[in-house]
Scaffold this active site. Sequence first.
Site, short mmCIF file in Angstrom:
data_model
loop_
_atom_site.label_atom_id
_atom_site.label_comp_id
_atom_site.label_asym_id
_atom_site.label_seq_id
_atom_site.Cartn_x
_atom_site.Cartn_y
_atom_site.Cartn_z
CD GLU A 305 -3.33 -0.38 2.00
OE1 GLU A 305 -3.04 0.16 3.08
OE2 GLU A 305 -4.50 -0.67 1.68
CG HIS A 349 8.49 -28.99 1.82
ND1 HIS A 349 9.15 -30.17 1.58
CD2 HIS A 349 9.06 -28.47 2.94
CE1 HIS A 349 10.05 -30.36 2.53
NE2 HIS A 349 10.02 -29.34 3.36
CE LYS A 459 -11.62 1.79 1.17
NZ LYS A 459 -10.94 2.84 1.92
O1 PA5 Z 1 -3.23 1.76 5.82
C1 PA5 Z 1 -4.38 2.15 5.72
O2 PA5 Z 1 -4.70 3.33 5.92
C2 PA5 Z 1 -5.50 1.19 5.38
O3 PA5 Z 1 -5.03 -0.10 5.16
C3 PA5 Z 1 -6.51 1.16 6.52
O4 PA5 Z 1 -5.89 0.76 7.69
C4 PA5 Z 1 -7.69 0.24 6.21
O5 PA5 Z 1 -8.26 0.56 4.97
C5 PA5 Z 1 -8.76 0.35 7.30
O6 PA5 Z 1 -9.20 1.66 7.42
P1 PA5 Z 1 -10.04 2.15 8.65
O7 PA5 Z 1 -9.26 2.03 9.89
O8 PA5 Z 1 -10.37 3.57 8.33
O9 PA5 Z 1 -11.28 1.30 8.72
#
Ligand code: PA5
Length: 492
Positions: A305, A349, A459
């Site tokens: 990410e 493995h 989303k």
């Molecule tokens: O790193 C990030 O910001 C995301 O992976 C969030 O943690 C994830 O989408 C969850 O978001 P939230 O805590 O707003 O529900």
Amino acid sequence: MKGLKFDFNNMFGSNVGKEHGVEETELNALSYSVKEAHEHLVSVLADSRNRVSLGLEWTRLPFQDKKEIKIIQKLGDEIAKKYENVISLGIGGSYLGLKAAQDALCSPYYNEFAGARNGRPRIYFEGNNLDPHTLSVLLKNLNPKKTFVIVISKSGETTETRTAFIAVENWLKKSAGRNYGRQIFAITDPQSGSLRKIVDERQKKDKLSFRNLPLIKGVGGRFSEFNMGLLHLAIIGVDIQKVLNGAADMHKRCSSPDLFKNPAYMYAALHTILYRMKGKDIAIVMPFSETLKSTADWYIQMLAESLGKKYARKIIKARDGREEWINDTGRVVNVGRTPIPARGTNDLHSIQQNNIEGMNNKAVTFIRVEKFNSEIKVPAGGESGILAGKRFSEMITLAQEATEWALVRESRPSCTIIMPEASAYNWGALLFFFEMATAFEGELLGVNAFDQPGVEGYKNYMYYKLGKSGLSEKVADEIKNNPLLKDPKFIL
Ligand code: PA5
């Protein structure tokens, strides 16, 4: 040296050949970029306005007020005494760190055996998938009167967590009585989002319900284990301060401008060279430990990410030192190593065949534990043969060394993070090391490591189909005008 060690011998051409490994000259050639990246990070981190607005406040989490930490530790103990079960709802950064901590720092089979839990509650992670099967089985089997619920969502908007929360709240309300809200704890943004709104509303009716911890401003989800994960650590009986001490000591080591003193910078620099110049775009993360597998999963999110980005970052610097980072839509870069979690020795493995003989486009990160929390020996006699009297820890260490050797023989680069033991201190240090390495790799790649615009697509599509209000006309039109095309001739 105290704490973790980082062995990067096998990243070099001297071990794996110059076509596939880093040359010292290439490392030297990167020194200007390293210096620039370091100076930029230092200046951003020195200014609290930038830290907060750009999402780098996580660098201060190791230094939280010790009194506040004690309060959370005590609260966790109280919850642990009172309840048999805890459901923790959250996804991504609101889940992976907690799971990683529990697997790394609690006994294996924690949920299964009371002895393994030291009398603490069983923990069930939900709200991290829309699969209806797991939550429905859980709610059918748990006793709501003996169950505490923690809901974690920074935005409060995340569909997976929201949906699960609505179902779980309803389940509690029906069976745990009028004061069911006292069994719910929320960890969310201090001001905004729908979860904050729910908390505020419920608290108006009953002050003791929906207790909550506000998230620290300027800390993004995946960088927030040392913030949103603290209550969970306290409930499972981990000494939070030890985790933070490990992170704080690693912070110190990762502040040096000198690559040879700063393990996170070295990790990022070597991987950048291998990625940019030798085509190593797959990152295999392979702890040789069953209990660190979820820590690898946590790092997978961190890397994917943070650094898997379409656009280059453009920095707009104001006269007063404030920075704004925007994604430069005129500069498509599509960068980022693709992370893959694996586990030694299981995956020797499995994926290891491909690591050794498939495309030579990978760099492997091993995590080796030097001292395990339990030991078992192969008994002598019978069929034991050469294994007689061998400790399992010796065998796993040998397997890791053997895997390194096999990779080197096939000119495949790898590096090893050595943990003296899987303690709270070392685990805190490990997380901070990966966080800093990711931030620095983001600087070297020239992308914003602290946003995740790519996850918006799915989303928005879901929101559009679900009829959520507030979706921009542009986004709605894009979805309406570009439906998924399904030609039956391509479906067998
Ligand atoms: O790193 C990030 O910001 C995301 O992976 C969030 O943690 C994830 O989408 C969850 O978001 P939230 O805590 O707003 O529900």
